[in-house]
Design an enzyme around this catalytic site. Structure first.
Site, PDB file in Angstrom:
ATOM      1  CG  HIS A 137      -4.914 -14.846  -6.163  1.00  0.00           C
ATOM      2  ND1 HIS A 137      -5.391 -14.638  -7.445  1.00  0.00           N
ATOM      3  CD2 HIS A 137      -4.721 -13.626  -6.144  1.00  0.00           C
ATOM      4  CE1 HIS A 137      -5.905 -13.684  -7.954  1.00  0.00           C
ATOM      5  NE2 HIS A 137      -5.134 -12.920  -7.131  1.00  0.00           N
ATOM      6  CG  ASP A 139      -3.601 -11.841  -2.692  1.00  0.00           C
ATOM      7  OD1 ASP A 139      -3.236 -10.526  -2.534  1.00  0.00           O
ATOM      8  OD2 ASP A 139      -4.952 -11.980  -3.056  1.00  0.00           O
ATOM      9  NE  ARG A 193      -3.832  -2.714   0.523  1.00  0.00           N
ATOM     10  CZ  ARG A 193      -4.212  -3.289  -0.251  1.00  0.00           C
ATOM     11  NH1 ARG A 193      -3.905  -3.175  -1.570  1.00  0.00           N
ATOM     12  NH2 ARG A 193      -4.811  -4.324   0.172  1.00  0.00           N
ATOM     13  CG  ASN A 212      -3.116  -3.340  -5.973  1.00  0.00           C
ATOM     14  OD1 ASN A 212      -1.737  -3.701  -5.340  1.00  0.00           O
ATOM     15  ND2 ASN A 212      -4.157  -3.729  -5.593  1.00  0.00           N
TER      16      ASN A 212
END
Ligand code: DOR
Ligand code: ZN
Ligand code: ZN
Length: 342
Positions: A162, A228, A22, A52
């Protein structure tokens, strides 16, 4: 100094190919510092951070911001993943040559879902320029099918993130049996059957999906476990953000499932250390003479209840609170030094 490891088990430390830190952009969810400390507590000494962020890690400036910040609080080894298309939009390729100076891991961010032509081009480039594409295909197992067909023709370098569905695994089996080269991962949480509607991508599988994942591990079709780790604030979770914060309890979740299904600790080590090191091409470095060790000391005889209020991670989001798990990380050693102690 002498470490008393009586009754404990010493293993190579873990490597996580898939975490969300993040940083930059969502520091209230996690940052490079808390994410790395959480990783060490989980027994990991090398993590790979997804692209991301905000701004998206698709350019030199963002990449350098992350790597420079990491250098300042260098707790854990970090590979920063780059997005393969600008802004994760699945439309325009990034400057690959430039970003290849920093990483060989590129996240496809769904480009394969909407843009078959571009994905085929990316696969070809991955072979020519030598990098690995991390693809997020599910929930559409059909996409995995098309990706693997394209892979068969292009011989690119592909890692499937995943997986969670029995039908995905069946496709993976089919192509691996044909001798097509690629790797895939399963998360610790997708090894559990969960009735709960807790939001995570991909969703929790049905019982038959979970059983298929465990069988896939036993039969050697699933290469690695990656967490993840997806920290979110309570508020974002209430608004529906998918994901589970889990790197600190990943080993315990996996060990619990392995113990219940008679899967060996060697297999766990292969999936959480050795195979990820091969994808990162670190396996040579691991046995380099004179190199100081990255190790984790675990207590296999301890069980405890997950309690996310004790997490170092800013993300306390998990449906596993209260779940009893086996195996506890007691100490993490990085480059010969104790970096975490229970
Ligand atoms: O549940 C998820 N959350 N799955 C993903 O792939 C992304 C992640 C996130 O960034 O929060
Ligand atoms: Zn994903
Ligand atoms: Zn993810």
């Amino acid at each position: 100094s002498v470490i008393n490891g009586k009754g404990l088990t010493l293993m190579p430390s873990f490597i996580d190919l898939h975490v969300h830190l993040r940083d930059p952009g969502y520091l209230y969810k996690e940052d490079l510092y808390t994410g790395q400390r959480a990783a060490l507590k989980g027994g990991f000494t090398h993590i790979c951070a997804m692209a991301n962020t905000n701004p998206v890690c698709d350019n030199k400036k963002t990449m350098e911001y992350i790597l420079n910040k990491h250098k300042k609080n260098n707790h854990c080894n970090l590979t920063q993943i780059s997005s393969i298309t600008k802004g994760l939009q699945g439309k325009e390729l990034i400057d690959l040559e430039e970003m290849l100076k920093y990483t060989k891991l590129f996240s496809d961010d769904g480009v394969n879902v909407d843009n078959e032509e571009l994905f085929e081009e990316v696969l070809k480039l991955s072979k020519e320029m030598y990098f690995t594409i991390l693809t997020h295909c599910e929930p559409e197992a059909e996409v995995i099918k098309r990706d693997l067909e394209l892979l068969e023709n292009t011989e690119g370098n592909l890692h499937i993130c995943h997986i969670s569905l029995k039908k995905s695994l069946n496709l993976i089996k089919k192509y691996k049996d044909k001798g097509i080269n690629f790797t895939c991962e399963v998360t610790p949480h997708h090894l559990f059957h969960w009735n709960d509607k807790y939001r995570v991508n991909p969703s929790f599988g049905k019982k038959e999906d979970v059983n298929a994942m465990i069988k896939g591990i036993k039969e050697g079709y699933i290469d690695i476990i990656a967490t993840d780790h997806a920290p979110h604030s309570e508020e974002d979770k209430l608004k529906g953000s998918p994901g589970i914060s889990g790197i600190e309890v990943a080993f315990s979740k996996v060990y619990t499932v392995f113990k219940e299904n008679n899967i060996s600790l060697n297999k766990l080590s292969e999936m959480m250390s050795y195979n990820p090191s091969r994808i990162l091409e670190l396996e040579e470095a691991l046995v380099e003479e004179g190199k100081r060790a990255d190790l984790v000391l675990v207590d296999l005889n301890q069980s405890y209840s997950v309690d996310s209020s004790t997490f170092i991670s800013k993300g306390k989001n998990t449906p596993f609170n209260g779940r009893r798990v086996w195996g506890k990380v007691m100490m993490t050693i990085r480059d010969g030094e104790i970096v975490y102690k229970d």
